[in-house]
Enzyme design. Structure first.
Site, PDB file in Angstrom:
ATOM      1  N   VAL A  11      21.143  64.042  10.610  1.00  0.00           N
ATOM      2  CA  VAL A  11      22.231  64.748   9.936  1.00  0.00           C
ATOM      3  C   VAL A  11      21.969  66.249   9.928  1.00  0.00           C
ATOM      4  CG1 VAL A  11      23.371  65.060   7.697  1.00  0.00           C
ATOM      5  CG2 VAL A  11      22.900  62.772   8.536  1.00  0.00           C
ATOM      6  N   THR A 120      22.702  61.129   2.101  1.00  0.00           N
ATOM      7  CA  THR A 120      23.313  60.084   1.278  1.00  0.00           C
ATOM      8  C   THR A 120      22.430  59.914   0.064  1.00  0.00           C
ATOM      9  OG1 THR A 120      24.070  59.034   3.265  1.00  0.00           O
ATOM     10  CG2 THR A 120      24.125  57.700   1.286  1.00  0.00           C
ATOM     11  N   ASN A 226      30.683  53.361   3.669  1.00  0.00           N
ATOM     12  CA  ASN A 226      29.715  52.616   4.487  1.00  0.00           C
ATOM     13  C   ASN A 226      29.699  51.139   4.121  1.00  0.00           C
ATOM     14  OD1 ASN A 226      28.900  54.589   6.200  1.00  0.00           O
ATOM     15  ND2 ASN A 226      26.975  55.053   5.167  1.00  0.00           N
ATOM     16  N   PHE A 267      35.617  48.153  13.976  1.00  0.00           N
ATOM     17  CA  PHE A 267      34.595  47.523  13.127  1.00  0.00           C
ATOM     18  C   PHE A 267      34.887  46.057  12.834  1.00  0.00           C
ATOM     19  CE2 PHE A 267      31.273  50.557  12.078  1.00  0.00           C
ATOM     20  CZ  PHE A 267      31.747  51.590  12.857  1.00  0.00           C
ATOM     21  N   ALA A 269      33.999  43.988  15.539  1.00  0.00           N
ATOM     22  CA  ALA A 269      33.269  43.369  16.647  1.00  0.00           C
ATOM     23  C   ALA A 269      32.169  42.468  16.097  1.00  0.00           C
ATOM     24  CB  ALA A 269      32.685  44.435  17.565  1.00  0.00           C
ATOM     25  N   CYS A 278      21.976  53.260   7.812  1.00  0.00           N
ATOM     26  CA  CYS A 278      22.918  53.461   6.700  1.00  0.00           C
ATOM     27  C   CYS A 278      23.458  52.186   6.068  1.00  0.00           C
ATOM     28  CB  CYS A 278      24.092  54.300   7.167  1.00  0.00           C
ATOM     29  SG  CYS A 278      23.608  55.982   7.533  1.00  0.00           S
TER      30      CYS A 278
HETATM   31  C1  UDX Z   1      27.342  54.577  10.142  1.00  0.00           C
HETATM   32  C2  UDX Z   1      28.757  55.029   9.753  1.00  0.00           C
HETATM   33  O1  UDX Z   1      29.696  54.588  10.751  1.00  0.00           O
HETATM   34  C3  UDX Z   1      28.819  56.529   9.594  1.00  0.00           C
HETATM   35  O2  UDX Z   1      30.109  56.917   9.161  1.00  0.00           O
HETATM   36  C4  UDX Z   1      27.773  56.953   8.563  1.00  0.00           C
HETATM   37  O3  UDX Z   1      27.729  58.363   8.449  1.00  0.00           O
HETATM   38  C5  UDX Z   1      26.391  56.456   8.974  1.00  0.00           C
HETATM   39  O4  UDX Z   1      26.427  55.037   9.167  1.00  0.00           O
HETATM   40  P1  UDX Z   1      25.849  54.540  12.362  1.00  0.00           P
HETATM   41  O5  UDX Z   1      24.884  53.747  11.553  1.00  0.00           O
HETATM   42  O6  UDX Z   1      25.367  55.689  13.176  1.00  0.00           O
HETATM   43  O7  UDX Z   1      27.025  55.126  11.417  1.00  0.00           O
HETATM   44  O8  UDX Z   1      26.542  53.529  13.391  1.00  0.00           O
HETATM   45  P2  UDX Z   1      27.889  52.673  13.492  1.00  0.00           P
HETATM   46  O9  UDX Z   1      28.517  52.980  14.784  1.00  0.00           O
HETATM   47  O10 UDX Z   1      28.729  52.799  12.294  1.00  0.00           O
HETATM   48  O11 UDX Z   1      27.300  51.195  13.589  1.00  0.00           O
HETATM   49  C6  UDX Z   1      26.543  50.623  12.532  1.00  0.00           C
HETATM   50  C7  UDX Z   1      26.117  49.220  12.862  1.00  0.00           C
HETATM   51  O12 UDX Z   1      27.218  48.327  12.875  1.00  0.00           O
HETATM   52  C8  UDX Z   1      25.467  49.064  14.244  1.00  0.00           C
HETATM   53  O13 UDX Z   1      24.363  48.212  14.112  1.00  0.00           O
HETATM   54  C9  UDX Z   1      26.529  48.426  15.096  1.00  0.00           C
HETATM   55  O14 UDX Z   1      25.988  47.641  16.139  1.00  0.00           O
HETATM   56  C10 UDX Z   1      27.239  47.559  14.063  1.00  0.00           C
HETATM   57  N1  UDX Z   1      28.642  47.262  14.392  1.00  0.00           N
HETATM   58  C11 UDX Z   1      29.554  48.278  14.419  1.00  0.00           C
HETATM   59  C12 UDX Z   1      29.034  45.953  14.606  1.00  0.00           C
HETATM   60  O15 UDX Z   1      28.216  45.025  14.568  1.00  0.00           O
HETATM   61  N2  UDX Z   1      30.360  45.693  14.836  1.00  0.00           N
HETATM   62  C13 UDX Z   1      31.293  46.678  14.865  1.00  0.00           C
HETATM   63  O16 UDX Z   1      32.485  46.346  15.061  1.00  0.00           O
HETATM   64  C14 UDX Z   1      30.891  48.000  14.663  1.00  0.00           C
END
Ligand code: UDX
Length: 467
Positions: A11, A120, A226, A267, A269, A278
């Site tokens: 960040v 955070t 989150n 989100f 998937a 996070c």
């Molecule tokens: C997240 C938030 O999206 C972001 O706004 C915040 O500031 C920090 O936390 P990040 O952890 O970088 O960001 O990744 P993100 O793309 O959100 O994915 C998080 C997790 O969810 C990953 O493990 C990803 O594989 C999983 N995921 C995401 C799924 O399993 N399915 C989805 O549809 C989307």
């Protein structure tokens, strides 16, 4: 305007480089001398697509230091971006934050200065920071400072696009302080900066909404956003399990429900579940905050339970086809918690490798970017490193796709399967679109195995009727 960023993790670095790119004089401060000396030499301590190029473009406006005395007195805005890693009881460790705030307090100058919480931080931290500053202000006879909560929503892997073209900018604090923040962010709010060639403005994007709130509401927004995303994924995973029971396909189901604007397609998937720094940390922090007030949060608990179950499910799917894992060789494709990052925090691959080891199997792991980091951070795990995806698969009895890196999507499965000893493919990220030819076995999440090219449709139907 002078800006200081305390903490050069994901960040802090992203924020420092972005603000310098917008034209501000930015000082990045970190107590880690190694990090600062490599930044001074132009090397980034993290992998983030495009950040190198932006660092080059912004470098005339950037300087790096380890000294608070050098970074705080002249700063108009002091962004606090230090880590708040979870403690074993789920509460965040505030030791770094407290240390940073105390050091900042000792060097405040008496002119108006704004301390911006971007980490955070637990709900209520803004007020706690104010109290620490007040104690010190009395001691050092400084006067005019304010605290603002300005949570960060960027995702690793797409951090630049998320910082330059955010959906919203949340500013919690007094109207004077949030007004100052609006002035600082004017180039973002107006989108008046020149978009970098490698991070073009997305089509249709206009400008971010600005949300002004109290300190505490801004802190709450970060956590609840989150946790909502985490539970949305857990919901998709729970529905995916039922899809497997009834013979539906989660891809079709997610697309069908996501087209309702109230739900949205993103989100949803299904796969190995969420990881990263996070979602797990923030969801459990909200639950423990509730506990601190005697308030229960059953929805969030369920989201965590589903996520844990998802990881076990992947190994169960493997055991369905390779009953005795002892002595077997299992390729693990992907180690980072998601593609386009080298971040290994709470990565599903970690759990897979750990469990494979306990079951007596040898994990052969490959990741396009995260392997050097894994060498440093996963010293407690036993696995063999492979130099490529195809090298990991050669001679393996089974493979788990743990991260959906694009190079795994474009693997020629027919070719690599031929080099395997067994042909069990556990695609925990649902990246394989085509059926695999028998005798390969493909397991995905929430999908029936695509019909084998070698079995006549009637044969399959007969098996089903008889089953
Ligand atoms: C997240 C938030 O999206 C972001 O706004 C915040 O500031 C920090 O936390 P990040 O952890 O970088 O960001 O990744 P993100 O793309 O959100 O994915 C998080 C997790 O969810 C990953 O493990 C990803 O594989 C999983 N995921 C995401 C799924 O399993 N399915 C989805 O549809 C989307």
């Amino acid at each position: 305007m002078n800006i200081t960023i305390v903490g050069t993790g994901y960040v802090g670095l992203g924020t420092a480089i972005m603000l310098a790119y917008l034209g501000y004089q930015v000082t990045g401060l970190d107590s880690d001398e190694g990090k600062i000396s490599s930044l001074k030499a132009g090397a980034l301590p993290i992998y983030e697509p495009g950040l190198d190029d932006l660092l080059q473009a912004a470098s005339p406006n950037l300087r790096w230091t380890t000294q608070y005395s050098d970074a705080i007195p002249d700063a108009d805005f002091i962004f606090v971006c230090v880590g708040t890693p979870p403690l074993p009881d789920g509460h965040p460790n505030l030791q770094y934050l407290e240390g940073a705030v105390r050091s900042i307090a000792q060097h405040l100058d008496g002119k108006p200065q704004i301390i911006v919480n971007k980490s955070t931080v637990p709900i209520g931290t803004g007020d706690w920071v104010l109290r620490i500053l007040e104690e010190h202000a009395a001691l050092y006879a400084t006067s005019h400072y304010e605290v603002v909560s300005n949570p960060e929503f960027l995702r690793e892997g797409t951090a630049l696009g998320d910082s330059l073209y955010p959906d919203r900018i949340v500013l919690g604090g007094s109207s004077w302080a949030t007004g100052q923040m609006r002035t600082l962010y004017a180039p973002l709010i107006e989108q008046s900066f020149e978009a970098p060639a490698h991070v073009p403005r997305p089509r249709g994007y206009e400008r971010p909404a600005v949300v002004e709130t109290t300190l505490t509401s801004a802190e709450m927004i970060k956590y609840s956003a989150n946790a909502f995303l985490a539970l949305k994924i857990s919901y998709a995973n729970e529905i995916a399990g039922l899809c497997e029971c009834v013979g539906a396909d989660i891809h079709e189901v997610a697309a069908g429900i996501g087209l309702d604007h109230r739900i949205g397609t993103r989100f949803l998937a299904a796969g190995a579940g969420w990881g990263g720094s996070c979602f797990g940390k923030d969801t459990s922090a909200l639950i423990t905050t509730g506990q601190d007030y005697g308030y229960s949060m059953p929805i969030l608990r369920a989201a965590m339970t589903v996520n844990e179950r998802q990881r076990s499910l992947v190994i169960e799917k493997l055991q369905k086809h390779v009953r005795l894992l002892k002595g077997k060789r299992v390729a693990v494709l992907g180690m980072a918690f998601k593609p386009d990052t080298d971040d290994l925090r709470d990565a599903p691959a970690h759990d897979f490798i750990l469990r494979l080891g306990r079951l007596g199997a040898t994990a052969v792991a490959y990741d396009p970017v995260a392997m050097p980091r894994a060498r440093r951070e996963w010293t407690h795990l036993h696995y063999v490193e492979a130099v490529s995806a195809s090298a990991a698969l050669a001679g393996a009895d089974a493979v788990i796709v743990a991260t959906e890196w694009s190079e795994f999507r474009s693997l020629n499965w027919e070719e690599v399967l031929a080099t395997m000893r067994g042909r069990v493919v556990i695609d925990a990220r649902n990246i394989i679109r085509e059926p695999l030819a028998a005798p390969a076995v493909l397991e995905q999440i929430g999908r029936e195995q695509p019909q084998s090219a070698f079995l006549p449709a009637s044969g399959l139907a007969a098996v089903k009727v008889g089953a």
